[in-house]
Design a protein around this motif. Structure first.
Motif, PDB file in Angstrom:
ATOM      1  N   LYS A 162       5.587  18.517 -13.667  1.00 12.42           N
ATOM      2  CA  LYS A 162       6.484  19.548 -14.171  1.00 12.42           C
ATOM      3  C   LYS A 162       7.861  19.409 -13.517  1.00 12.42           C
ATOM      4  CE  LYS A 162       2.758  22.893 -14.943  1.00 12.42           C
ATOM      5  NZ  LYS A 162       2.174  24.177 -14.490  1.00 12.42           N
ATOM      6  N   ALA A 163       8.899  19.518 -14.341  1.00 15.64           N
ATOM      7  CA  ALA A 163      10.270  19.530 -13.850  1.00 15.64           C
ATOM      8  C   ALA A 163      10.944  20.808 -14.343  1.00 15.64           C
ATOM      9  CB  ALA A 163      11.035  18.303 -14.339  1.00 15.64           C
ATOM     10  N   GLY A 164      11.925  21.227 -13.606  1.00 19.64           N
ATOM     11  CA  GLY A 164      12.611  22.455 -13.988  1.00 19.64           C
ATOM     12  C   GLY A 164      13.680  22.806 -12.982  1.00 19.64           C
ATOM     13  N   LEU A 165      13.793  24.081 -12.664  1.00 21.43           N
ATOM     14  CA  LEU A 165      14.861  24.560 -11.798  1.00 21.43           C
ATOM     15  C   LEU A 165      14.312  25.202 -10.522  1.00 21.43           C
ATOM     16  CD1 LEU A 165      17.131  26.263 -14.495  1.00 21.43           C
ATOM     17  CD2 LEU A 165      17.503  24.034 -13.412  1.00 21.43           C
ATOM     18  N   TYR A 166      14.915  24.830  -9.401  1.00 21.41           N
ATOM     19  CA  TYR A 166      14.692  25.555  -8.158  1.00 21.41           C
ATOM     20  C   TYR A 166      15.652  26.742  -8.142  1.00 21.41           C
ATOM     21  CZ  TYR A 166      12.791  21.020  -6.610  1.00 21.41           C
ATOM     22  OH  TYR A 166      12.084  19.858  -6.507  1.00 21.41           O
ATOM     23  N   VAL A 167      15.168  27.880  -7.728  1.00 20.97           N
ATOM     24  CA  VAL A 167      16.019  29.065  -7.563  1.00 20.97           C
ATOM     25  C   VAL A 167      15.640  29.729  -6.244  1.00 20.97           C
ATOM     26  CG1 VAL A 167      16.324  29.454 -10.036  1.00 20.97           C
ATOM     27  CG2 VAL A 167      14.414  30.553  -8.841  1.00 20.97           C
ATOM     28  N   GLN A 168      16.490  30.597  -5.754  1.00 22.72           N
ATOM     29  CA  GLN A 168      16.215  31.286  -4.506  1.00 22.72           C
ATOM     30  C   GLN A 168      14.991  32.192  -4.646  1.00 22.72           C
ATOM     31  OE1 GLN A 168      19.781  33.216  -3.110  1.00 22.72           O
ATOM     32  NE2 GLN A 168      20.995  31.337  -3.211  1.00 22.72           N
ATOM     33  N   LYS A 169      14.335  32.448  -3.540  1.00 24.48           N
ATOM     34  CA  LYS A 169      13.130  33.277  -3.524  1.00 24.48           C
ATOM     35  C   LYS A 169      13.370  34.613  -4.228  1.00 24.48           C
ATOM     36  CE  LYS A 169       9.386  31.583  -1.635  1.00 24.48           C
ATOM     37  NZ  LYS A 169       8.093  31.619  -2.354  1.00 24.48           N
ATOM     38  N   GLY A 170      12.463  34.942  -5.128  1.00 22.49           N
ATOM     39  CA  GLY A 170      12.593  36.178  -5.877  1.00 22.49           C
ATOM     40  C   GLY A 170      13.489  36.057  -7.093  1.00 22.49           C
ATOM     41  N   ASN A 171      14.130  34.895  -7.254  1.00 24.19           N
ATOM     42  CA  ASN A 171      15.015  34.633  -8.397  1.00 24.19           C
ATOM     43  C   ASN A 171      15.977  35.802  -8.647  1.00 24.19           C
ATOM     44  OD1 ASN A 171      16.150  33.388 -10.620  1.00 24.19           O
ATOM     45  ND2 ASN A 171      14.356  33.647 -11.957  1.00 24.19           N
ATOM     46  N   PRO A 172      16.848  36.090  -7.656  1.00 31.90           N
ATOM     47  CA  PRO A 172      17.720  37.283  -7.755  1.00 31.90           C
ATOM     48  C   PRO A 172      18.667  37.273  -8.947  1.00 31.90           C
ATOM     49  CG  PRO A 172      18.421  35.826  -5.973  1.00 31.90           C
ATOM     50  CD  PRO A 172      17.086  35.336  -6.414  1.00 31.90           C
ATOM     51  N   LEU A 173      19.014  36.081  -9.459  1.00 28.63           N
ATOM     52  CA  LEU A 173      19.921  36.005 -10.603  1.00 28.63           C
ATOM     53  C   LEU A 173      19.178  35.929 -11.932  1.00 28.63           C
ATOM     54  CD1 LEU A 173      22.736  33.609  -9.260  1.00 28.63           C
ATOM     55  CD2 LEU A 173      22.587  36.110  -9.169  1.00 28.63           C
ATOM     56  N   ASN A 174      17.847  36.001 -11.883  1.00 22.09           N
ATOM     57  CA  ASN A 174      17.013  35.988 -13.088  1.00 22.09           C
ATOM     58  C   ASN A 174      17.318  34.768 -13.963  1.00 22.09           C
ATOM     59  OD1 ASN A 174      14.991  37.041 -14.767  1.00 22.09           O
ATOM     60  ND2 ASN A 174      16.484  38.111 -16.045  1.00 22.09           N
ATOM     61  N   ILE A 175      17.347  33.607 -13.339  1.00 20.61           N
ATOM     62  CA  ILE A 175      17.575  32.355 -14.061  1.00 20.61           C
ATOM     63  C   ILE A 175      16.255  31.898 -14.671  1.00 20.61           C
ATOM     64  CG2 ILE A 175      18.232  29.922 -13.810  1.00 20.61           C
ATOM     65  CD1 ILE A 175      19.995  30.854 -11.416  1.00 20.61           C
ATOM     66  N   THR A 176      16.234  31.693 -15.979  1.00 22.62           N
ATOM     67  CA  THR A 176      14.979  31.334 -16.656  1.00 22.62           C
ATOM     68  C   THR A 176      15.111  30.148 -17.603  1.00 22.62           C
ATOM     69  OG1 THR A 176      15.400  32.915 -18.445  1.00 22.62           O
ATOM     70  CG2 THR A 176      14.133  33.704 -16.542  1.00 22.62           C
ATOM     71  N   SER A 177      16.345  29.655 -17.822  1.00 25.54           N
ATOM     72  CA  SER A 177      16.530  28.589 -18.813  1.00 25.54           C
ATOM     73  C   SER A 177      17.710  27.712 -18.440  1.00 25.54           C
ATOM     74  CB  SER A 177      16.761  29.188 -20.202  1.00 25.54           C
ATOM     75  OG  SER A 177      18.020  29.864 -20.232  1.00 25.54           O
ATOM     76  N   TRP A 178      17.823  26.588 -19.137  1.00 28.42           N
ATOM     77  CA  TRP A 178      18.973  25.694 -18.941  1.00 28.42           C
ATOM     78  C   TRP A 178      20.270  26.417 -19.280  1.00 28.42           C
ATOM     79  CZ3 TRP A 178      17.444  21.664 -16.327  1.00 28.42           C
ATOM     80  CH2 TRP A 178      16.188  21.123 -16.550  1.00 28.42           C
ATOM     81  N   ALA A 179      20.229  27.233 -20.305  1.00 26.59           N
ATOM     82  CA  ALA A 179      21.445  27.929 -20.746  1.00 26.59           C
ATOM     83  C   ALA A 179      21.998  28.851 -19.659  1.00 26.59           C
ATOM     84  CB  ALA A 179      21.158  28.732 -22.015  1.00 26.59           C
ATOM     85  N   ASP A 180      21.119  29.363 -18.792  1.00 26.01           N
ATOM     86  CA  ASP A 180      21.569  30.265 -17.731  1.00 26.01           C
ATOM     87  C   ASP A 180      22.492  29.584 -16.733  1.00 26.01           C
ATOM     88  OD1 ASP A 180      20.205  32.397 -18.793  1.00 26.01           O
ATOM     89  OD2 ASP A 180      18.408  32.094 -17.566  1.00 26.01           O
ATOM     90  N   LEU A 181      22.433  28.261 -16.667  1.00 20.73           N
ATOM     91  CA  LEU A 181      23.297  27.540 -15.724  1.00 20.73           C
ATOM     92  C   LEU A 181      24.765  27.635 -16.117  1.00 20.73           C
ATOM     93  CD1 LEU A 181      21.188  24.289 -15.121  1.00 20.73           C
ATOM     94  CD2 LEU A 181      21.149  26.445 -13.842  1.00 20.73           C
ATOM     95  N   GLY A 182      25.024  27.980 -17.363  1.00 17.93           N
ATOM     96  CA  GLY A 182      26.398  28.095 -17.842  1.00 17.93           C
ATOM     97  C   GLY A 182      27.062  29.409 -17.487  1.00 17.93           C
ATOM     98  N   GLN A 183      26.329  30.310 -16.853  1.00 15.14           N
ATOM     99  CA  GLN A 183      26.920  31.591 -16.470  1.00 15.14           C
ATOM    100  C   GLN A 183      27.890  31.398 -15.303  1.00 15.14           C
ATOM    101  OE1 GLN A 183      24.020  35.001 -16.445  1.00 15.14           O
ATOM    102  NE2 GLN A 183      22.514  33.363 -16.689  1.00 15.14           N
ATOM    103  N   GLN A 184      29.005  32.098 -15.346  1.00 13.54           N
ATOM    104  CA  GLN A 184      30.075  31.894 -14.372  1.00 13.54           C
ATOM    105  C   GLN A 184      29.656  32.201 -12.939  1.00 13.54           C
ATOM    106  OE1 GLN A 184      33.536  34.073 -15.631  1.00 13.54           O
ATOM    107  NE2 GLN A 184      34.092  32.567 -17.199  1.00 13.54           N
ATOM    108  N   HIS A 185      28.727  33.120 -12.749  1.00 12.42           N
ATOM    109  CA  HIS A 185      28.345  33.509 -11.395  1.00 12.42           C
ATOM    110  C   HIS A 185      27.246  32.627 -10.805  1.00 12.42           C
ATOM    111  CE1 HIS A 185      25.521  35.592 -14.065  1.00 12.42           C
ATOM    112  NE2 HIS A 185      24.665  35.556 -13.065  1.00 12.42           N
ATOM    113  N   VAL A 186      26.739  31.638 -11.585  1.00 15.89           N
ATOM    114  CA  VAL A 186      25.660  30.760 -11.122  1.00 15.89           C
ATOM    115  C   VAL A 186      26.248  29.469 -10.546  1.00 15.89           C
ATOM    116  CG1 VAL A 186      23.651  29.405 -11.786  1.00 15.89           C
ATOM    117  CG2 VAL A 186      23.985  31.690 -12.756  1.00 15.89           C
ATOM    118  N   LYS A 187      25.876  29.155  -9.325  1.00 10.43           N
ATOM    119  CA  LYS A 187      26.317  27.921  -8.667  1.00 10.43           C
ATOM    120  C   LYS A 187      25.123  26.986  -8.506  1.00 10.43           C
ATOM    121  CE  LYS A 187      28.478  26.193  -4.413  1.00 10.43           C
ATOM    122  NZ  LYS A 187      29.003  26.558  -3.073  1.00 10.43           N
ATOM    123  N   ILE A 188      25.289  25.747  -8.929  1.00 10.01           N
ATOM    124  CA  ILE A 188      24.193  24.792  -8.833  1.00 10.01           C
ATOM    125  C   ILE A 188      24.473  23.770  -7.733  1.00 10.01           C
ATOM    126  CG2 ILE A 188      23.854  25.004 -11.335  1.00 10.01           C
ATOM    127  CD1 ILE A 188      24.625  21.926 -11.424  1.00 10.01           C
TER     128      ILE A 188
END
Length: 311
Positions: A162-188
């Motif tokens: 399985k491949a996907g996204l690492y997010v911080q514990k608890g997923n505070p920004l509620n990132i669930t998809s590739w499209a969420d990476l385009g949000q201005q407040h998300v830093k990768i």
């Protein structure tokens, strides 16, 4: 140079101003001796000095011999092979190859695309791949067909994962998809160019019509899954592409988005006939599969299957 001094492969490549895979090629051909410290190969300073002086002494003023001679014919005693890729299962494969044959595996940790190009240039023997093609939805074969032009080869499945996204514990920004990476407040945090994870991200951004220029942190690169996960755990980024296993080692959450195929490609040339036979036997061996299965997070249902073969 002191006899007690030694260098890593990367340090030697910088000293000689050539790529790391060129150094692996010299090691593979027996031209540059190495020793191991754990998983790391090192070159004794005296052996490096002898190699340099040996090449100097064979040069003539009219026909100088280049420092690196990549097309030297291999002798029968050359049993070193280079396995390229980063997953732990490749170390296990190398161990089984060494146990059941006369080959001595050497490891390169280059990314999928760079490894495939190195195979085209004759610098790798077994290359692992996990490169997603957004136009076909396929893994690996579209790239192999474009790069290994003129070479016969065999493509075997090693594992799926399985491949996907690492997010911080608890997923505070509620990132669930590739499209969420385009949000201005998300830093990768990104992977290096040529890696399978970087290709997966770039293809998904293209599919979702997201410009990399709009991705905060896109140019910040790390060279392996653990480094990406660690950076997110330490709060340096909100998300990054990786595989499930690293998320269980580092304290981050994992959002699975794709199931990727992790395959092996080997060139079908006369000197590789025995190597291909051995790799096939190992991949279908129950002991090897059991060892991989015990690691968890790997799908071995297709392990050893021939996915494509040219004749």
């Amino acid at each position: 140079m002191s006899e007690e001094l030694s260098y890593t492969i990367e340090e030697v490549s910088k000293l000689l101003k050539v790529s790391k895979l060129t150094i692996y090629d010299l090691v593979k051909k027996g031209e540059l001796p190495v020793f191991r410290v754990g998983r790391q190969m090192r070159v004794d300073a005296k052996d490096l000095e002898n190699y340099i002086n040996g090449n100097k002494s064979t040069q003539s003023s009219t026909n100088p011999v280049p420092l690196i001679a990549p097309h030297r014919a291999e002798t029968k005693k050359d049993h070193n092979i280079v396995i390229s890729g980063q997953d732990l299962v490749l170390d296990i494969l190398g161990k089984h190859i060494e146990k059941h044959s006369a080959y001595k595996p050497l490891r390169s940790y280059a990314g999928s695309l760079n490894s495939l190009i190195s195979m085209y240039n004759g610098e790798c023997d077994i290359v692992s791949l996990h490169m997603f093609d957004g136009d076909t939805g396929e893994y690996n074969l579209p790239y192999i067909k474009k790069i290994l032009i003129g070479y016969p080869y065999i493509l075997l499945n090693l594992i799926s994962r399985k491949a996907g996204l690492y997010v911080q514990k608890g997923n505070p920004l509620n990132i669930t998809s590739w499209a969420d990476l385009g949000q201005q407040h998300v830093k990768i945090i990104n992977r290096e160019k040529g890696s399978g994870a970087r290709i997966l991200l770039d293809e998904q951004l293209r599919i979702h019509h997201i410009s990399p220029r709009n991705i905060k942190g896109y140019k910040h690169e790390e060279t392996n899954h653990l480094s990406v996960a660690s950076a997110i755990s330490n709060g340096l980024a909100d998300a990054g592409v990786g595989i499930e296993k690293a998320a269980k080692i580092v304290e981050v959450d994992f959002i699975p988005l794709v199931k990727e195929r992790y395959d092996l490609v080997i060139l079908k040339k006369p000197e590789n006939e025995e190597l291909i036979k051995i790799v096939k036997e190992i991949l279908t061996n129950s002991a090897f599969k059991s060892e991989i299965n015990s690691l968890g997070d790997y799908d071995i249902s297709q392990t050893g299957n021939i996915l494509y073969e040219t004749f």
